[in-house]
Design a protein around this motif. Structure first.
Motif, PDB file in Angstrom:
ATOM      1  N   GLU A  93       0.758  -1.302  -0.094  1.00 28.16           N
ATOM      2  CA  GLU A  93      -0.156  -0.094   0.037  1.00 28.16           C
ATOM      3  C   GLU A  93       0.867   1.216   0.113  1.00 28.16           C
ATOM      4  O   GLU A  93       0.401   2.400  -0.502  1.00 28.16           O
ATOM      5  N   SER A  94       2.059   1.186   0.767  1.00 27.69           N
ATOM      6  CA  SER A  94       2.997   2.308   0.564  1.00 27.69           C
ATOM      7  C   SER A  94       3.383   2.891  -0.698  1.00 27.69           C
ATOM      8  O   SER A  94       3.566   4.099  -0.942  1.00 27.69           O
ATOM      9  N   THR A  96       4.169   7.061  -8.080  1.00 25.69           N
ATOM     10  CA  THR A  96       4.905   6.056  -7.319  1.00 25.69           C
ATOM     11  C   THR A  96       6.300   6.457  -7.059  1.00 25.69           C
ATOM     12  O   THR A  96       6.788   6.066  -5.960  1.00 25.69           O
ATOM     13  N   VAL A 136      -0.346   2.983  -3.255  1.00 25.22           N
ATOM     14  CA  VAL A 136      -1.503   3.704  -2.875  1.00 25.22           C
ATOM     15  C   VAL A 136      -2.158   4.813  -3.568  1.00 25.22           C
ATOM     16  O   VAL A 136      -3.382   5.148  -3.638  1.00 25.22           O
ATOM     17  N   GLU A 137      -1.344   5.370  -4.581  1.00 24.12           N
ATOM     18  CA  GLU A 137      -1.588   6.460  -5.386  1.00 24.12           C
ATOM     19  C   GLU A 137      -2.406   5.969  -6.731  1.00 24.12           C
ATOM     20  O   GLU A 137      -2.904   6.739  -7.621  1.00 24.12           O
ATOM     21  N   LEU A 197       0.055  -7.143  -2.867  1.00 26.75           N
ATOM     22  CA  LEU A 197      -1.530  -6.454  -2.832  1.00 26.75           C
ATOM     23  C   LEU A 197      -2.478  -7.378  -3.343  1.00 26.75           C
ATOM     24  O   LEU A 197      -3.545  -7.374  -2.773  1.00 26.75           O
ATOM     25  N   LYS A 250      -2.959  -0.238 -12.016  1.00 25.16           N
ATOM     26  CA  LYS A 250      -2.324  -1.749 -11.566  1.00 25.16           C
ATOM     27  C   LYS A 250      -2.392  -2.574 -12.551  1.00 25.16           C
ATOM     28  O   LYS A 250      -1.683  -3.480 -12.548  1.00 25.16           O
TER      29      LYS A 250
END
Length: 352
Positions: free
Chosen positions: A281-282, A330, A285-286, A350, A292
């Protein structure tokens, strides 16, 4: 060897066709199966003579008094592997019985042979099942099991591999028979575990040859996959090979999945789930779902721009734009190896 159940089967099968009473006597001459139940457990002197001499005895009506417990008929020895194990008695006129006596003898010997072969096959299956279960439960093979395997011809020599099959539970018995019939290698043991899995291990068979034989075997099966564990160089490492084969089965990528093909995934999955999710997620996250998916296909196409664009159904310039957007959001560029691996790992974790 000759059980009462089998003796009764001999009596039933032969009397259906012969329409004469049949007796089966043990090597002491005692009747333990007969179409005339009243004669059970009686001592048949004629049968005792046949058991002692191995000779066929014909008893005429005029000779009955010479052989206590006997009736007119023909008494023949029953052999298994050249050892006399019982006596077959056919009641009736010897002249009428002589043309069929040898056929009755042969039929009973065939029934005995079939029974012994079936029993031996069942025993072989059982101790192999026990060996597999022992390896799973204790992570070792006892000296008794190893001795039994050695007597059966299995040689504990490297390389050794464990194989775990996956199919519907109802198909396991048939799959086992096929494997034992078609997998052309003598140093193999296949058994069914307590959990219903078909598991095998081999010795003295290099990986490439094992894979080639497995491919040929799976070509004659349907709806079956197999996983191969890490190489074991000693019997002490067989449990590790089995454990890694089961890991490979859980991460199957095709009909045959060697552990080496999924080892990296396995090692990555050892990280604490919360830490995996936090890392993913870090980094991602954006990113939205479209970004993705673009990353997933890009990695699937091994970073090939053209293949990825074709797979996504978009223009190369559109893909380049998306890649630039991923970099800006990212801080990691998908086409730079050191940064792409971080994106790949985050995406993998993820989706776990």
């Amino acid at each position: 060897m000759l059980t009462k159940e089998l003796a009764n089967q001999m009596v039933d099968q032969t009397m259906i066709r012969l329409h004469h009473n049949i007796n089966v006597m043990d090597t002491s001459g005692r009747i333990f199966a007969s179409g005339e139940s009243i004669r059970l457990q009686q001592l048949h002197a004629g049968a005792a003579y046949v058991a002692k001499t191995g000779e066929t005895l014909v008893i005429e009506e005029t000779d009955i008094d010479k052989w206590s417990g006997s009736k007119a008929g023909i008494n023949l020895p029953l052999y298994y592997k050249e050892k006399l194990v019982a006596v077959i008695g056919i009641t009736g006129s010897p002249e009428e019985l002589k043309p069929v006596a040898s056929l009755v003898q042969l039929t009973c010997e065939l029934l005995l042979h079939q029974s012994v072969v079936t029993s031996e096959a069942e025993w072989n299956r059982k101790w192999k099942d026990d060996a597999i279960t022992e390896l799973m439960m204790t992570e070792r093979l006892s000296s008794e099991t190893m001795e039994r395997l050695s007597l059966a011809g299995f040689q504990f020599e490297a390389p050794m591999y464990c194989i775990v099959f996956h199919c519907e539970e109802k198909e396991v018995p048939a799959l086992r028979r096929k494997f034992e019939d078609f997998f052309d290698w003598s140093d193999k043991v296949a058994g069914v575990s307590m959990t219903g899995e078909l598991i095998a291990f081999t010795s003295r068979l290099p990986f490439l040859q094992l894979e080639e034989r497995m491919n040929r075997f799976l070509n004659v099966t349907t709806q079956v996959t197999a996983a191969i564990g890490k190489e074991a160089t000693s019997v002490q490492e067989l449990a590790r090979s089995l454990a890694t084969a089961r890991v490979a089965r859980n991460h199957a990528t095709g009909r045959i999945t060697p552990f080496a093909d999924v080892e990296l995934m396995y090692l990555l999955d050892q990280v604490d789930p919360e830490e995996r999710l936090a890392y993913a997620e870090s980094i991602l996250v954006e990113l939205d779902a479209k970004a993705k998916e673009t990353l997933r296909v890009l990695f699937q196409c091994e970073l090939s721009i053209q293949k990825t664009a074709d797979a996504l159904g978009i223009h190369r310039h559109t893909l380049s734009y998306r890649i630039q957007q991923i970099f800006e959001e990212t801080g990691y560029h998908p086409l730079h190896f050191s940064e792409a691996r971080k994106l790949w790992l985050a995406l993998h974790w993820l989706t776990k």
